[in-house]
Design a protein around this motif. Sequence first.
Motif, PDB file in Angstrom:
ATOM      1  N   SER A  84       0.856  -1.199   0.000  1.00 51.52           N
ATOM      2  CA  SER A  84       0.000   0.000   0.000  1.00 51.52           C
ATOM      3  C   SER A  84       0.884   1.238   0.000  1.00 51.52           C
ATOM      4  CB  SER A  84      -0.886   0.018   1.251  1.00 51.52           C
ATOM      5  OG  SER A  84      -1.548   1.272   1.350  1.00 51.52           O
ATOM      6  N   PRO A  92      -3.732  -3.590  -0.163  1.00 54.44           N
ATOM      7  CA  PRO A  92      -5.141  -3.197  -0.163  1.00 54.44           C
ATOM      8  C   PRO A  92      -5.800  -3.662  -1.469  1.00 54.44           C
ATOM      9  CG  PRO A  92      -3.782  -1.324  -0.777  1.00 54.44           C
ATOM     10  CD  PRO A  92      -2.840  -2.486  -0.521  1.00 54.44           C
ATOM     11  N   VAL A 120      -6.678  -6.208   2.471  1.00 51.21           N
ATOM     12  CA  VAL A 120      -7.675  -5.382   3.179  1.00 51.21           C
ATOM     13  C   VAL A 120      -8.520  -4.620   2.170  1.00 51.21           C
ATOM     14  CG1 VAL A 120      -6.203  -5.117   5.213  1.00 51.21           C
ATOM     15  CG2 VAL A 120      -6.066  -3.416   3.402  1.00 51.21           C
ATOM     16  N   SER A 128     -15.008  -2.559   1.356  1.00 54.04           N
ATOM     17  CA  SER A 128     -16.310  -3.221   1.174  1.00 54.04           C
ATOM     18  C   SER A 128     -16.295  -4.623   1.758  1.00 54.04           C
ATOM     19  CB  SER A 128     -16.627  -3.297  -0.325  1.00 54.04           C
ATOM     20  OG  SER A 128     -15.792  -4.268  -0.921  1.00 54.04           O
ATOM     21  N   LEU A 185     -12.728  -2.148   6.099  1.00 48.13           N
ATOM     22  CA  LEU A 185     -11.658  -1.247   6.564  1.00 48.13           C
ATOM     23  C   LEU A 185     -11.447  -0.142   5.542  1.00 48.13           C
ATOM     24  CD1 LEU A 185      -9.034  -3.913   7.718  1.00 48.13           C
ATOM     25  CD2 LEU A 185     -10.753  -2.747   9.128  1.00 48.13           C
TER      26      LEU A 185
HETATM   27  C1  LIG Z   1      -7.475   3.755  -5.526  1.00 51.34           C
HETATM   28  C2  LIG Z   1      -8.308   3.020  -4.506  1.00 51.34           C
HETATM   29  C3  LIG Z   1      -9.159   2.028  -4.931  1.00 51.34           C
HETATM   30  C4  LIG Z   1      -9.926   1.299  -4.007  1.00 51.34           C
HETATM   31  N1  LIG Z   1     -10.729   0.302  -4.474  1.00 51.34           N
HETATM   32  C5  LIG Z   1     -11.447  -0.433  -3.583  1.00 51.34           C
HETATM   33  C6  LIG Z   1     -12.277  -1.490  -4.051  1.00 51.34           C
HETATM   34  O1  LIG Z   1     -12.380  -1.793  -5.230  1.00 51.34           O
HETATM   35  N2  LIG Z   1     -13.001  -2.177  -3.123  1.00 51.34           N
HETATM   36  C7  LIG Z   1     -12.911  -1.904  -1.785  1.00 51.34           C
HETATM   37  O2  LIG Z   1     -13.564  -2.580  -0.991  1.00 51.34           O
HETATM   38  N3  LIG Z   1     -12.106  -0.916  -1.322  1.00 51.34           N
HETATM   39  C8  LIG Z   1     -11.376  -0.186  -2.184  1.00 51.34           C
HETATM   40  N4  LIG Z   1     -10.558   0.824  -1.726  1.00 51.34           N
HETATM   41  C9  LIG Z   1     -10.420   1.039  -0.285  1.00 51.34           C
HETATM   42  C10 LIG Z   1      -9.172   0.383   0.301  1.00 51.34           C
HETATM   43  O3  LIG Z   1      -9.049  -0.956  -0.072  1.00 51.34           O
HETATM   44  C11 LIG Z   1      -9.244   0.459   1.837  1.00 51.34           C
HETATM   45  O4  LIG Z   1      -9.329   1.802   2.249  1.00 51.34           O
HETATM   46  C12 LIG Z   1      -8.058  -0.204   2.516  1.00 51.34           C
HETATM   47  O5  LIG Z   1      -8.295  -0.310   3.896  1.00 51.34           O
HETATM   48  C13 LIG Z   1      -6.780   0.587   2.278  1.00 51.34           C
HETATM   49  O6  LIG Z   1      -5.701  -0.109   2.854  1.00 51.34           O
HETATM   50  P1  LIG Z   1      -4.421   0.658   3.447  1.00 51.34           P
HETATM   51  O7  LIG Z   1      -4.893   1.395   4.676  1.00 51.34           O
HETATM   52  O8  LIG Z   1      -3.464  -0.404   3.775  1.00 51.34           O
HETATM   53  O9  LIG Z   1      -3.930   1.565   2.390  1.00 51.34           O
HETATM   54  C14 LIG Z   1      -9.813   1.586  -2.629  1.00 51.34           C
HETATM   55  C15 LIG Z   1      -8.968   2.625  -2.203  1.00 51.34           C
HETATM   56  C16 LIG Z   1      -8.215   3.339  -3.125  1.00 51.34           C
HETATM   57  C17 LIG Z   1      -7.307   4.438  -2.650  1.00 51.34           C
END
Ligand SMILES: Cc1cc2nc3c(=O)[nH]c(=O)nc-3n(C[C@H](O)[C@H](O)[C@H](O)COP(=O)(O)O)c2cc1C
Length: 213
Positions: free
Chosen positions: A28, A102, A145, A148, A181
């Motif tokens: 991430s 992520p 992580v 959704s 998360l």
């Molecule tokens: C560019 C981007 C795309 C994301 N796409 C999804 C997704 O398709 N589905 C989902 O459940 N969360 C999605 N998220 C949310 C992240 O997976 C979530 O915030 C995660 O906890 C982030 O992990 P981190 O804190 O280690 O960066 C996305 C976030 C970003 C920034």
Amino acid sequence: MPSSENLFSRVCRENRKKQTQILGIMASPRKGGNADILLEEVLKAARQSQAITEKIIINDLSFIPCQACEDTREDGRCKIEDDFQKIYEAVLRADSIVVASPIYFGSISAQLKMLIDRFQCYWRAKYVTKTIDEALMKQGGFICVQASSENIFFDNARSIMKNFFNTAGIEYCREIFCSGLEKKGSVKEKPDYMEKAAAMGEKLAQFKKGKFA
Ligand SMILES: Cc1cc2nc3c(=O)[nH]c(=O)nc-3n(C[C@H](O)[C@H](O)[C@H](O)COP(=O)(O)O)c2cc1C
């Protein structure tokens, strides 16, 4: 190092320490985010179980995506001299690898996909020139992580990671998938996920690749 010795042999020869070596790969861009926190928990538990740990934050490194070179080297090493070489050597050194990513748009992060594609050189050495020692099986854990609760996103990510681990001689043996998360650091409020991460670290610390155990 003998002049005929390739990088793969050298790193393996040097990897004769008694303690298990665990490499954490943080995929991430968000330092201190959910993937990072869980990975740290894995590595902390591994150290408490006497393992040596190393951590790579992909986003801190500078490397380009795979260029699909046709004239590749035969020793498994990519010929592009950038920070990917640090990742490659660290993967060869480790007994176990833990990757934490992520979900981004239903898949792994772009940082991680770039790293995986650069292992095409390894794939070629393994299946085309057959210069990789199959006995050096490692263990692999995957942490993923997402905001959704869509299981299909984890299925996508698992499929990619299994493909990668299989190519790199890493047995896909542990996974932790964490839903719900969104905010940075929100995993700290989920003790069950943190406990699973600690358990992964303890288990991986017990593994030492057969050849040098
Ligand atoms: C560019 C981007 C795309 C994301 N796409 C999804 C997704 O398709 N589905 C989902 O459940 N969360 C999605 N998220 C949310 C992240 O997976 C979530 O915030 C995660 O906890 C982030 O992990 P981190 O804190 O280690 O960066 C996305 C976030 C970003 C920034």
